[in-house]
Design an enzyme around this catalytic site. Structure first.
Site, PDB file in Angstrom:
ATOM      1  N   GLY A   1       0.792  -1.234   0.000  1.00  0.00           N
ATOM      2  CA  GLY A   1       0.000   0.000   0.000  1.00  0.00           C
ATOM      3  C   GLY A   1       0.818   1.274   0.000  1.00  0.00           C
ATOM      4  O   GLY A   1       2.007   1.290  -0.361  1.00  0.00           O
TER       5      GLY A   1
ATOM      6  N   LYS B   1      10.905   7.330   5.759  1.00  0.00           N
ATOM      7  CA  LYS B   1      11.825   7.100   6.892  1.00  0.00           C
ATOM      8  C   LYS B   1      13.236   6.782   6.408  1.00  0.00           C
ATOM      9  O   LYS B   1      14.228   7.129   7.061  1.00  0.00           O
ATOM     10  CB  LYS B   1      11.295   5.999   7.814  1.00  0.00           C
ATOM     11  CG  LYS B   1      10.474   6.548   8.960  1.00  0.00           C
ATOM     12  CD  LYS B   1       9.069   6.894   8.565  1.00  0.00           C
ATOM     13  CE  LYS B   1       8.662   8.299   8.627  1.00  0.00           C
ATOM     14  NZ  LYS B   1       7.284   8.549   8.163  1.00  0.00           N
TER      15      LYS B   1
ATOM     16  N   GLY C   1     -10.116  -4.088  -7.984  1.00  0.00           N
ATOM     17  CA  GLY C   1     -11.308  -4.795  -7.506  1.00  0.00           C
ATOM     18  C   GLY C   1     -12.513  -3.870  -7.495  1.00  0.00           C
ATOM     19  O   GLY C   1     -12.393  -2.679  -7.228  1.00  0.00           O
TER      20      GLY C   1
ATOM     21  N   ALA D   1       1.463  22.559   7.232  1.00  0.00           N
ATOM     22  CA  ALA D   1       2.470  22.259   8.267  1.00  0.00           C
ATOM     23  C   ALA D   1       2.027  21.069   9.098  1.00  0.00           C
ATOM     24  O   ALA D   1       1.996  21.109  10.330  1.00  0.00           O
ATOM     25  CB  ALA D   1       2.702  23.483   9.143  1.00  0.00           C
TER      26      ALA D   1
ATOM     27  N   HIS E   1      19.454   3.576  33.919  1.00  0.00           N
ATOM     28  CA  HIS E   1      20.222   4.827  33.946  1.00  0.00           C
ATOM     29  C   HIS E   1      21.566   4.588  33.264  1.00  0.00           C
ATOM     30  O   HIS E   1      22.195   3.573  33.518  1.00  0.00           O
ATOM     31  CB  HIS E   1      20.447   5.259  35.395  1.00  0.00           C
ATOM     32  CG  HIS E   1      21.337   6.462  35.499  1.00  0.00           C
ATOM     33  ND1 HIS E   1      20.867   7.730  35.244  1.00  0.00           N
ATOM     34  CD2 HIS E   1      22.652   6.571  35.801  1.00  0.00           C
ATOM     35  CE1 HIS E   1      21.872   8.584  35.383  1.00  0.00           C
ATOM     36  NE2 HIS E   1      22.957   7.912  35.732  1.00  0.00           N
TER      37      HIS E   1
HETATM   38  P1  FAD Z   1      -3.134   2.051   1.894  1.00  0.00           P
HETATM   39  O1  FAD Z   1      -1.813   1.844   2.475  1.00  0.00           O
HETATM   40  O2  FAD Z   1      -3.388   3.298   1.139  1.00  0.00           O
HETATM   41  O3  FAD Z   1      -3.415   0.796   0.958  1.00  0.00           O
HETATM   42  C1  FAD Z   1      -4.534   0.688   0.159  1.00  0.00           C
HETATM   43  C2  FAD Z   1      -4.160  -0.121  -1.049  1.00  0.00           C
HETATM   44  O4  FAD Z   1      -5.349  -0.436  -1.748  1.00  0.00           O
HETATM   45  C3  FAD Z   1      -3.276   0.619  -2.045  1.00  0.00           C
HETATM   46  O5  FAD Z   1      -2.102  -0.122  -2.292  1.00  0.00           O
HETATM   47  C4  FAD Z   1      -4.121   0.753  -3.302  1.00  0.00           C
HETATM   48  O6  FAD Z   1      -3.368   0.588  -4.484  1.00  0.00           O
HETATM   49  C5  FAD Z   1      -5.096  -0.398  -3.140  1.00  0.00           C
HETATM   50  N1  FAD Z   1      -6.385  -0.195  -3.795  1.00  0.00           N
HETATM   51  C6  FAD Z   1      -7.215   0.882  -3.702  1.00  0.00           C
HETATM   52  N2  FAD Z   1      -8.343   0.660  -4.400  1.00  0.00           N
HETATM   53  C7  FAD Z   1      -8.223  -0.576  -4.940  1.00  0.00           C
HETATM   54  C8  FAD Z   1      -9.060  -1.365  -5.751  1.00  0.00           C
HETATM   55  N3  FAD Z   1     -10.259  -0.947  -6.122  1.00  0.00           N
HETATM   56  N4  FAD Z   1      -8.613  -2.571  -6.121  1.00  0.00           N
HETATM   57  C9  FAD Z   1      -7.391  -3.029  -5.757  1.00  0.00           C
HETATM   58  N5  FAD Z   1      -6.564  -2.330  -4.964  1.00  0.00           N
HETATM   59  C10 FAD Z   1      -6.984  -1.123  -4.561  1.00  0.00           C
HETATM   60  N6  FAD Z   1       1.591   6.198   8.797  1.00  0.00           N
HETATM   61  C11 FAD Z   1       2.251   5.818   9.902  1.00  0.00           C
HETATM   62  O7  FAD Z   1       1.653   5.188  10.779  1.00  0.00           O
HETATM   63  N7  FAD Z   1       3.590   6.091  10.076  1.00  0.00           N
HETATM   64  C12 FAD Z   1       4.276   6.783   9.160  1.00  0.00           C
HETATM   65  O8  FAD Z   1       5.474   7.022   9.344  1.00  0.00           O
HETATM   66  C13 FAD Z   1       3.612   7.217   7.991  1.00  0.00           C
HETATM   67  N8  FAD Z   1       4.285   7.894   7.043  1.00  0.00           N
HETATM   68  C14 FAD Z   1       3.627   8.287   5.918  1.00  0.00           C
HETATM   69  C15 FAD Z   1       4.319   9.018   4.974  1.00  0.00           C
HETATM   70  C16 FAD Z   1       3.691   9.442   3.817  1.00  0.00           C
HETATM   71  C17 FAD Z   1       4.463  10.237   2.796  1.00  0.00           C
HETATM   72  C18 FAD Z   1       2.320   9.098   3.599  1.00  0.00           C
HETATM   73  C19 FAD Z   1       1.625   9.524   2.342  1.00  0.00           C
HETATM   74  C20 FAD Z   1       1.619   8.382   4.534  1.00  0.00           C
HETATM   75  C21 FAD Z   1       2.265   7.968   5.710  1.00  0.00           C
HETATM   76  N9  FAD Z   1       1.588   7.263   6.704  1.00  0.00           N
HETATM   77  C22 FAD Z   1       2.240   6.887   7.835  1.00  0.00           C
HETATM   78  C23 FAD Z   1       0.171   6.895   6.559  1.00  0.00           C
HETATM   79  C24 FAD Z   1       0.041   5.427   6.112  1.00  0.00           C
HETATM   80  O9  FAD Z   1       0.735   5.248   4.903  1.00  0.00           O
HETATM   81  C25 FAD Z   1      -1.423   5.061   5.936  1.00  0.00           C
HETATM   82  O10 FAD Z   1      -2.146   5.372   7.117  1.00  0.00           O
HETATM   83  C26 FAD Z   1      -1.564   3.575   5.663  1.00  0.00           C
HETATM   84  O11 FAD Z   1      -0.869   3.214   4.506  1.00  0.00           O
HETATM   85  C27 FAD Z   1      -3.044   3.205   5.519  1.00  0.00           C
HETATM   86  O12 FAD Z   1      -3.143   1.849   5.230  1.00  0.00           O
HETATM   87  P2  FAD Z   1      -4.395   1.279   4.402  1.00  0.00           P
HETATM   88  O13 FAD Z   1      -4.168  -0.185   4.285  1.00  0.00           O
HETATM   89  O14 FAD Z   1      -5.667   1.754   4.983  1.00  0.00           O
HETATM   90  O15 FAD Z   1      -4.297   1.974   2.975  1.00  0.00           O
HETATM   91  P1  NAI Z   2      -2.010  16.650   7.942  1.00  0.00           P
HETATM   92  O1  NAI Z   2      -3.464  16.544   8.184  1.00  0.00           O
HETATM   93  O2  NAI Z   2      -1.054  16.072   8.912  1.00  0.00           O
HETATM   94  O3  NAI Z   2      -1.594  18.186   7.787  1.00  0.00           O
HETATM   95  C1  NAI Z   2      -2.159  19.005   6.815  1.00  0.00           C
HETATM   96  C2  NAI Z   2      -1.878  20.448   7.202  1.00  0.00           C
HETATM   97  O4  NAI Z   2      -2.266  21.265   6.119  1.00  0.00           O
HETATM   98  C3  NAI Z   2      -2.658  20.910   8.420  1.00  0.00           C
HETATM   99  O5  NAI Z   2      -1.801  21.598   9.279  1.00  0.00           O
HETATM  100  C4  NAI Z   2      -3.738  21.803   7.826  1.00  0.00           C
HETATM  101  O6  NAI Z   2      -4.158  22.833   8.703  1.00  0.00           O
HETATM  102  C5  NAI Z   2      -2.998  22.370   6.633  1.00  0.00           C
HETATM  103  N1  NAI Z   2      -3.850  22.848   5.546  1.00  0.00           N
HETATM  104  C6  NAI Z   2      -5.030  22.337   5.113  1.00  0.00           C
HETATM  105  N2  NAI Z   2      -5.482  23.036   4.057  1.00  0.00           N
HETATM  106  C7  NAI Z   2      -4.558  24.002   3.811  1.00  0.00           C
HETATM  107  C8  NAI Z   2      -4.447  25.022   2.838  1.00  0.00           C
HETATM  108  N3  NAI Z   2      -5.362  25.184   1.883  1.00  0.00           N
HETATM  109  N4  NAI Z   2      -3.365  25.836   2.871  1.00  0.00           N
HETATM  110  C9  NAI Z   2      -2.409  25.680   3.826  1.00  0.00           C
HETATM  111  N5  NAI Z   2      -2.471  24.727   4.777  1.00  0.00           N
HETATM  112  C10 NAI Z   2      -3.519  23.884   4.757  1.00  0.00           C
HETATM  113  O7  NAI Z   2      -1.813  16.048   6.476  1.00  0.00           O
HETATM  114  P2  NAI Z   2      -0.512  15.585   5.703  1.00  0.00           P
HETATM  115  O8  NAI Z   2       0.703  16.175   6.311  1.00  0.00           O
HETATM  116  O9  NAI Z   2      -0.806  15.821   4.278  1.00  0.00           O
HETATM  117  O10 NAI Z   2      -0.513  14.033   5.986  1.00  0.00           O
HETATM  118  C11 NAI Z   2      -1.627  13.215   5.570  1.00  0.00           C
HETATM  119  C12 NAI Z   2      -1.804  12.051   6.474  1.00  0.00           C
HETATM  120  O11 NAI Z   2      -0.747  11.134   6.349  1.00  0.00           O
HETATM  121  C13 NAI Z   2      -1.916  12.454   7.914  1.00  0.00           C
HETATM  122  O12 NAI Z   2      -3.230  12.262   8.317  1.00  0.00           O
HETATM  123  C14 NAI Z   2      -1.001  11.558   8.656  1.00  0.00           C
HETATM  124  O13 NAI Z   2      -1.708  10.836   9.613  1.00  0.00           O
HETATM  125  C15 NAI Z   2      -0.420  10.606   7.623  1.00  0.00           C
HETATM  126  N6  NAI Z   2       1.033  10.623   7.797  1.00  0.00           N
HETATM  127  C16 NAI Z   2       1.553  10.115   8.942  1.00  0.00           C
HETATM  128  C17 NAI Z   2       2.898  10.163   9.175  1.00  0.00           C
HETATM  129  C18 NAI Z   2       3.417   9.643  10.462  1.00  0.00           C
HETATM  130  O14 NAI Z   2       2.698   8.965  11.164  1.00  0.00           O
HETATM  131  N7  NAI Z   2       4.660   9.923  10.811  1.00  0.00           N
HETATM  132  C19 NAI Z   2       3.835  10.715   8.215  1.00  0.00           C
HETATM  133  C20 NAI Z   2       3.174  11.259   7.061  1.00  0.00           C
HETATM  134  C21 NAI Z   2       1.833  11.181   6.863  1.00  0.00           C
END
Ligand code: FAD
Ligand code: NAI
Length: 466
Positions: A41, A52, A116, A182, A445
């Site tokens: 995913g 990371k 799917g 941010a 510690h």
């Molecule tokens: P997804 O991981 O989005 O998986 C869904 C999958 O379903 C996808 O592979 C997609 O191709 C597939 N799919 C969709 N529709 C269909 C269909 N109709 N048929 C077949 N396949 C389909 N979370 C953390 O906890 N820690 C982090 O450090 C972190 N870092 C992140 C960094 C970034 C840049 C981003 C964008 C997200 C990050 N997240 C992080 C969030 C995390 O990636 C998501 O919360 C997590 O992947 C959600 O899992 P999911 O299984 O619900 O969906």
């Molecule tokens: P986010 O929800 O963390 O932050 C979006 C930010 O954009 C907020 O501060 C919001 O106020 C601001 N914003 C919204 N509309 C705006 C606009 N028009 N102009 C300027 N600022 C605006 O969303 P982000 O960073 O895109 O991450 C998406 C998701 O991915 C998060 O929900 C997070 O849970 C997940 N994620 C988790 C990570 C982790 O667990 N370390 C790492 C990266 C993503």
């Protein structure tokens, strides 16, 4: 050709693949459909893992560049090799996505490639590289995840105007990077490119960074990131981005209108949140409706349609990989007639910047708005012996406990490695520990974890260290 299953999972991300593995372990005949070439995913392919990998590599570089001298280590000829960093990232992603494919096989789950679509009760059509097929199943699990929320009027080309996916693949370090939002993605990926030399400006609509996190910790984080060189433009919204020969011009105005200001950039990263992805999923064929923001509602992972379940980013709750995983496991257990359960009050959140930011449970803002009486214990890493020895004194631990019962209600930290340390407090919340339990638990510690114990002692009013 028609195949019959107990469970068909649509989506092979952390929610879907963990659900599939658990269902396989429970003896259910299971298929997991994924439309990407690889499993894992968003998280493994374009999210948690590649980000990371780059955070780690860029942090090592910055440490060598800025901190080694303070430890009496001289470095000369230091250079970042971006292509090599990207190679390391790709290798980590490949190893892990291959690992998921292996785990599905090991647990007798059929991995079906293609998109799917639900085609009525107990039917899923798959359109994939091997043509079209229809699967018959007792249960369907929707685990289709999320996609980037677009910014109206701004078109992402993944080269100059990028989402997180493009920001993980830049071919060179942009001279000027503008982040729109941010939140977690902005601060993490902004840190990567700042460390490698970009001049980073963050434009945020609200008057604070990291909404949803403890505001005291967020304030401290902003102060530290500013010191590291990030510029913050809060209470400001982007009204458009113009592409010129020289690069991009990002037009903004104050969040409440007026006070226009433009910013030049080579790359702009749109990171204003993510939204559920349910495109072309055939929800209408089983009568499921999404809410205004596109989420599918659930009651213990059951949707409004009989035999259709939903987990992960496309249903309510934090959009985090471990939340999706936990729901995947609990959902499979419920399908198998067991009592799968997720404690939503104890799901941690970590921002993998340097210092890291980690939290679990209620924030002080939550408790104030609920009118709940609470006690606070705080401890600064400045007074922690390991932090001082390691020159890592930025940050603090803050614990919140019920004023009468002393039950731990929330933990919020900023500091080196707190993303690892938060698990102790997740366990404390799961076991409904009192802060005194933490204060009386021996901690090694000298470690950074002693700051947690000291903060807990602070709740009791008997902190031992300065
Ligand atoms: P997804 O991981 O989005 O998986 C869904 C999958 O379903 C996808 O592979 C997609 O191709 C597939 N799919 C969709 N529709 C269909 C269909 N109709 N048929 C077949 N396949 C389909 N979370 C953390 O906890 N820690 C982090 O450090 C972190 N870092 C992140 C960094 C970034 C840049 C981003 C964008 C997200 C990050 N997240 C992080 C969030 C995390 O990636 C998501 O919360 C997590 O992947 C959600 O899992 P999911 O299984 O619900 O969906
Ligand atoms: P986010 O929800 O963390 O932050 C979006 C930010 O954009 C907020 O501060 C919001 O106020 C601001 N914003 C919204 N509309 C705006 C606009 N028009 N102009 C300027 N600022 C605006 O969303 P982000 O960073 O895109 O991450 C998406 C998701 O991915 C998060 O929900 C997070 O849970 C997940 N994620 C988790 C990570 C982790 O667990 N370390 C790492 C990266 C993503």
């Amino acid at each position: 050709m028609s195949q019959t299953y107990d469970v068909v999972i649509i989506g092979g991300g952390p929610g879907g693949y963990n659900c599939a593995i658990r269902a396989g372990q429970l003896g259910l005949k299971t298929a997991c459909i994924e439309m990407r070439d690889t499993l894992g995913g968003t998280c493994l392919n374009v999210g948690c893992i590649p980000s990371k990998a780059l955070l780690h590599a860029s942090e090592l570089y910055e440490t060598a560049e800025k901190d080694f001298a303070g430890f009496g280590i001289k470095v000369s000829g230091l250079e970042a090799d971006l292509a090599k960093m990207m190679g390391g990232k790709a290798e980590a992603v490949k190893g892990l996505t291959d690992g998921v494919a292996f785990l599905l096989k090991k647990n007798k789950v059929d991995h079906i490639r293609g998109k799917g679509r639900i085609a009525g009760k107990g039917k899923v059509e798959v359109d994939g590289p091997d043509g079209k097929q229809t699967l018959e199943t007792k249960h369907i699990v929707i685990a289709t995840g999320s996609e980037v929320t677009p910014l109206p009027g701004v078109e992402i080309d993944e080269e100059h105007i990028v989402s997180s996916t493009g920001a993980l693949e830049l071919k060179k370090v942009p001279e000027k990077l503008v982040l729109i939002g941010a939140g977690v993605i902005g601060l993490e990926l902004g840190s990567v490119w700042r460390r490698l030399g970009a001049d980073v400006t963050v434009i945020e609509y609200l008057d604070r960074i990291l909404p949803g996190m403890d505001s005291e910790i967020a304030k401290q984080a902003q102060r530290i990131f500013k010191k590291q060189g990030m510029a913050f433009e809060l209470s400001r919204k982007v009204t458009g981005i113009e592409k010129t020969d020289a690069g991009l011009v990002v037009a903004t105005e104050a969040a409440d209108g007026g006070k226009e200001k433009t910013f030049e950039a080579n790359v702009a990263l749109v990171c204003i949140g993510r939204r559920p992805y349910t495109d072309g999923l055939g929800l209408e064929t089983v009568g499921i409706e999404t809410d205004k923001r596109g989420f599918i509602a659930n009651d213990h992972y059951k949707t409004s349609a009989d035999g259709v379940w939903v987990i992960g980013d496309c249903t309510h709750g934090p959009m985090l990989a471990h939340k999706a995983e936990d729901e995947g496991v609990a959902c499979a257990e419920r399908i198998a007639g067991k009592a799968g359960h997720v404690n939503y009050g104890a799901i941690p959140g970590v921002v993998y910047t340097n210092p890291e930011i980690a939290c679990v449970g209620a924030t002080e803002d939550d408790l104030k708005s609920e009118g709940r009486k609470y006690k606070t214990g705080k401890f600064s890493f400045m007074a922690n012996s390991r932090a001082r020895a390691n020159h890592e004194t930025d940050g603090m631990v803050k614990l919140l406990a019920d004023a009468e019962t002393d039950e731990l209600l929330g933990a919020h930290m900023i500091g080196k490695g707190v993303g690892e340390m938060i698990s102790e407090l997740c366990l404390a919340l799961e076991f409904r520990a009192a802060s005194e339990d933490i204060a009386r638990t021996s901690h090694p510690h000298p470690t950074m974890t002693e700051a947690i114990r000291q903060a807990a002692m602070g709740v009791e009013g008997w902190t031992m260290q300065a």
